[in-house]
Design a protein around this motif. Structure first.
Motif, mmCIF file in Angstrom:
data_model
loop_
_atom_site.group_PDB
_atom_site.id
_atom_site.type_symbol
_atom_site.label_atom_id
_atom_site.label_comp_id
_atom_site.label_asym_id
_atom_site.label_seq_id
_atom_site.Cartn_x
_atom_site.Cartn_y
_atom_site.Cartn_z
ATOM 1 N N ARG A 1 0.096 7.404 -14.757
ATOM 2 C CA ARG A 1 -0.416 8.490 -15.598
ATOM 3 C C ARG A 1 -0.258 8.233 -17.100
ATOM 4 O O ARG A 1 -1.147 8.553 -17.866
ATOM 5 N N PRO A 2 0.855 7.627 -17.544
ATOM 6 C CA PRO A 2 0.973 7.361 -18.989
ATOM 7 C C PRO A 2 -0.081 6.377 -19.512
ATOM 8 O O PRO A 2 -0.312 6.302 -20.708
ATOM 9 N N GLN A 3 -0.717 5.628 -18.627
ATOM 10 C CA GLN A 3 -1.713 4.636 -19.056
ATOM 11 C C GLN A 3 -3.149 5.124 -18.917
ATOM 12 O O GLN A 3 -4.088 4.323 -18.933
ATOM 13 N N ILE A 4 -3.340 6.430 -18.796
ATOM 14 C CA ILE A 4 -4.685 6.964 -18.557
ATOM 15 C C ILE A 4 -5.662 6.540 -19.646
ATOM 16 O O ILE A 4 -6.753 6.059 -19.357
ATOM 17 N N LYS A 5 -5.292 6.704 -20.894
ATOM 18 C CA LYS A 5 -6.212 6.351 -21.988
ATOM 19 C C LYS A 5 -6.474 4.852 -22.025
ATOM 20 O O LYS A 5 -7.613 4.422 -22.249
ATOM 21 N N VAL B 1 -17.762 6.671 -18.436
ATOM 22 C CA VAL B 1 -16.480 7.001 -17.834
ATOM 23 C C VAL B 1 -16.149 8.431 -18.246
ATOM 24 O O VAL B 1 -16.163 8.754 -19.436
ATOM 25 N N THR B 2 -15.859 9.267 -17.262
ATOM 26 C CA THR B 2 -15.495 10.658 -17.530
ATOM 27 C C THR B 2 -14.077 10.885 -17.036
ATOM 28 O O THR B 2 -13.787 10.660 -15.856
ATOM 29 N N PHE B 3 -13.197 11.305 -17.926
ATOM 30 C CA PHE B 3 -11.825 11.651 -17.557
ATOM 31 C C PHE B 3 -11.840 13.090 -17.082
ATOM 32 O O PHE B 3 -12.375 13.971 -17.741
ATOM 33 N N MET B 4 -11.263 13.343 -15.906
ATOM 34 C CA MET B 4 -11.371 14.655 -15.277
ATOM 35 C C MET B 4 -9.997 15.229 -14.961
ATOM 36 O O MET B 4 -9.019 14.495 -14.865
ATOM 37 N N GLY B 5 -9.951 16.516 -14.777
ATOM 38 C CA GLY B 5 -8.766 17.180 -14.266
ATOM 39 C C GLY B 5 -8.972 17.442 -12.784
ATOM 40 O O GLY B 5 -10.093 17.511 -12.305
ATOM 41 N N GLY B 6 -7.897 17.568 -12.044
ATOM 42 C CA GLY B 6 -8.010 17.814 -10.612
ATOM 43 C C GLY B 6 -7.523 16.627 -9.811
ATOM 44 O O GLY B 6 -6.735 15.810 -10.288
ATOM 45 N N GLU B 7 -8.002 16.523 -8.584
ATOM 46 C CA GLU B 7 -7.561 15.452 -7.685
ATOM 47 C C GLU B 7 -7.997 14.072 -8.139
ATOM 48 O O GLU B 7 -7.335 13.084 -7.855
ATOM 49 N N VAL B 8 -9.124 13.994 -8.819
ATOM 50 C CA VAL B 8 -9.681 12.724 -9.261
ATOM 51 C C VAL B 8 -9.443 12.592 -10.766
ATOM 52 O O VAL B 8 -9.615 13.556 -11.504
ATOM 53 N N ASP B 9 -9.063 11.403 -11.200
ATOM 54 C CA ASP B 9 -8.812 11.190 -12.625
ATOM 55 C C ASP B 9 -10.059 10.773 -13.397
ATOM 56 O O ASP B 9 -10.240 11.171 -14.539
ATOM 57 N N PHE B 10 -10.896 9.949 -12.764
ATOM 58 C CA PHE B 10 -12.072 9.431 -13.453
ATOM 59 C C PHE B 10 -13.300 9.471 -12.570
ATOM 60 O O PHE B 10 -13.227 9.245 -11.370
ATOM 61 N N LEU B 11 -14.430 9.731 -13.203
ATOM 62 C CA LEU B 11 -15.743 9.581 -12.591
ATOM 63 C C LEU B 11 -16.394 8.441 -13.378
ATOM 64 O O LEU B 11 -16.553 8.541 -14.596
ATOM 65 N N ILE B 12 -16.727 7.364 -12.683
ATOM 66 C CA ILE B 12 -17.279 6.185 -13.338
ATOM 67 C C ILE B 12 -18.695 5.959 -12.820
ATOM 68 O O ILE B 12 -18.903 5.794 -11.622
ATOM 69 N N HIS B 13 -19.664 5.985 -13.725
ATOM 70 C CA HIS B 13 -21.076 5.799 -13.387
ATOM 71 C C HIS B 13 -21.415 4.334 -13.636
ATOM 72 O O HIS B 13 -21.208 3.830 -14.742
ATOM 73 N N VAL B 14 -21.912 3.654 -12.618
ATOM 74 C CA VAL B 14 -22.217 2.229 -12.711
ATOM 75 C C VAL B 14 -23.652 1.946 -12.275
ATOM 76 O O VAL B 14 -24.247 2.711 -11.514
ATOM 77 N N TYR C 1 -15.333 7.594 -7.913
ATOM 78 C CA TYR C 1 -14.228 8.486 -8.232
ATOM 79 C C TYR C 1 -12.945 7.671 -8.125
ATOM 80 O O TYR C 1 -12.711 7.012 -7.119
ATOM 81 N N VAL C 2 -12.138 7.707 -9.182
ATOM 82 C CA VAL C 2 -10.912 6.917 -9.225
ATOM 83 C C VAL C 2 -9.723 7.843 -9.422
ATOM 84 O O VAL C 2 -9.739 8.706 -10.307
ATOM 85 N N ARG C 3 -8.725 7.655 -8.583
ATOM 86 C CA ARG C 3 -7.450 8.362 -8.741
ATOM 87 C C ARG C 3 -6.398 7.318 -9.072
ATOM 88 O O ARG C 3 -6.272 6.305 -8.377
ATOM 89 N N LEU C 4 -5.653 7.553 -10.143
ATOM 90 C CA LEU C 4 -4.596 6.635 -10.527
ATOM 91 C C LEU C 4 -3.307 6.977 -9.799
ATOM 92 O O LEU C 4 -3.102 8.119 -9.379
ATOM 93 N N ARG C 5 -2.447 5.976 -9.675
ATOM 94 C CA ARG C 5 -1.121 6.209 -9.108
ATOM 95 C C ARG C 5 -0.356 7.132 -10.051
ATOM 96 O O ARG C 5 -0.557 7.102 -11.264
ATOM 97 N N ALA C 6 0.539 7.946 -9.518
ATOM 98 C CA ALA C 6 1.325 8.864 -10.340
ATOM 99 C C ALA C 6 2.088 8.121 -11.424
ATOM 100 O O ALA C 6 2.200 8.587 -12.558
#
Length: 178
Positions: free
Chosen positions: A94-98, A113-126, A86-91
Motif C-alpha cells: 500500500r505505501p507504494q501505490i503512487k 490507469v485509474t486509482f480506485m477505492g474499494g476492493e480493487v486498487d487500479f483499473l488499467i485500460h490496455v 483490475y489490480v489489487r495490491l498486496r496489503a
C-alpha cells in the motif's frame, strides 16, 4: 469517553472561482472537439475570436486546460483487443501505490490507469494486438510484480466515451443545476 474530531463535509459543488459561464461553454466545446479552430469556436459561442483566444490561453495558464487529445481507432493500428485489468495490491505494498501507478502508466499497451477505492486498487485500460498479447501482458507485466496480490481481466467489446456524445447540457447539467 472517546471523542473523534469531526471533519466538515466537503462541498459538493466545487468550481474554480474565476470561471464563468463563457469559460465553461468554451471548455465544453473543446471537450467535444479539441481541434476546433478558434474562429469556429467563437462563431459557435457567438463571441469574437479575440475573446475565445484570450479565454483559452487563460484557461491553459490557470491549469484548467491541461492538454488536448485525439481519439484514436486502435484497431486501425493493429491493436484489435482492448482490456480492462483490475489490480489489487498486496496489503504490504500500500505505501507504494503512487510508485506503482507511475510505473504501470509507462508500460507499453497501457492507455490509462485509474486509482480506485474499494476492493480493487487500479483499473488499467490496455490495447493489444490480440488475446494472446493481452494474456502475456497481464501475466508478465502486471501479475508478476511483487506488489500485486491479484488481477482480473475483462475484454472490451466496445468503448464509448462521454466526450464523443456530449449534448448541450454543459457542466451545469452534470452538476444537476437547472
Amino acid at each position: 469517553m472517546d471523542h473523534q474530531p469531526t471533519r466538515p463535509s466537503a462541498p459538493t459543488n466545487l468550481r474554480h472561482p474565476d470561471l464563468d459561464q463563457l469559460d465553461e461553454r468554451i471548455l465544453w466545446e473543446l471537450m467535444r472537439d479539441a481541434q476546433i479552430t478558434n474562429a469556429a469556436l467563437a462563431a459557435r459561442l457567438h463571441v469574437s475570436p479575440s475573446t475565445t483566444h484570450a479565454r483559452v490561453r487563460a484557461l491553459k495558464e490557470a491549469g484548467v486546460i491541461r492538454s488536448s487529445h485525439v481519439s484514436v481507432d486502435y484497431a486501425a493500428l493493429g491493436l484489435d483487443v482492448q482490456g480492462i485489468v483490475y489490480v489489487r495490491l498486496r496489503a504490504q505494498a500500500r505505501p507504494q501505490i503512487k510508485a506503482y501507478a507511475r510505473k504501470v502508466i509507462r508500460l507499453p499497451n497501457v492507455l490509462s490507469v485509474t486509482f480506485m477505492g474499494g476492493e480493487v486498487d487500479f483499473l488499467i485500460h490496455v490495447a493489444c494486438t490480440g488475446t494472446a498479447q493481452l494474456r502475456d501482458f497481464v501475466a508478465e507485466e502486471l501479475s508478476m510484480d511483487p506488489a500485486v496480490a491479484s488481477t482480473h481481466t475483462n475484454i472490451v467489446f466496445e468503448h464509448l466515451t462521454g466526450l464523443e456524445h456530449l449534448g448541450g447540457g454543459g457542466f451545469a447539467a452534470m452538476r444537476g443545476e437547472a
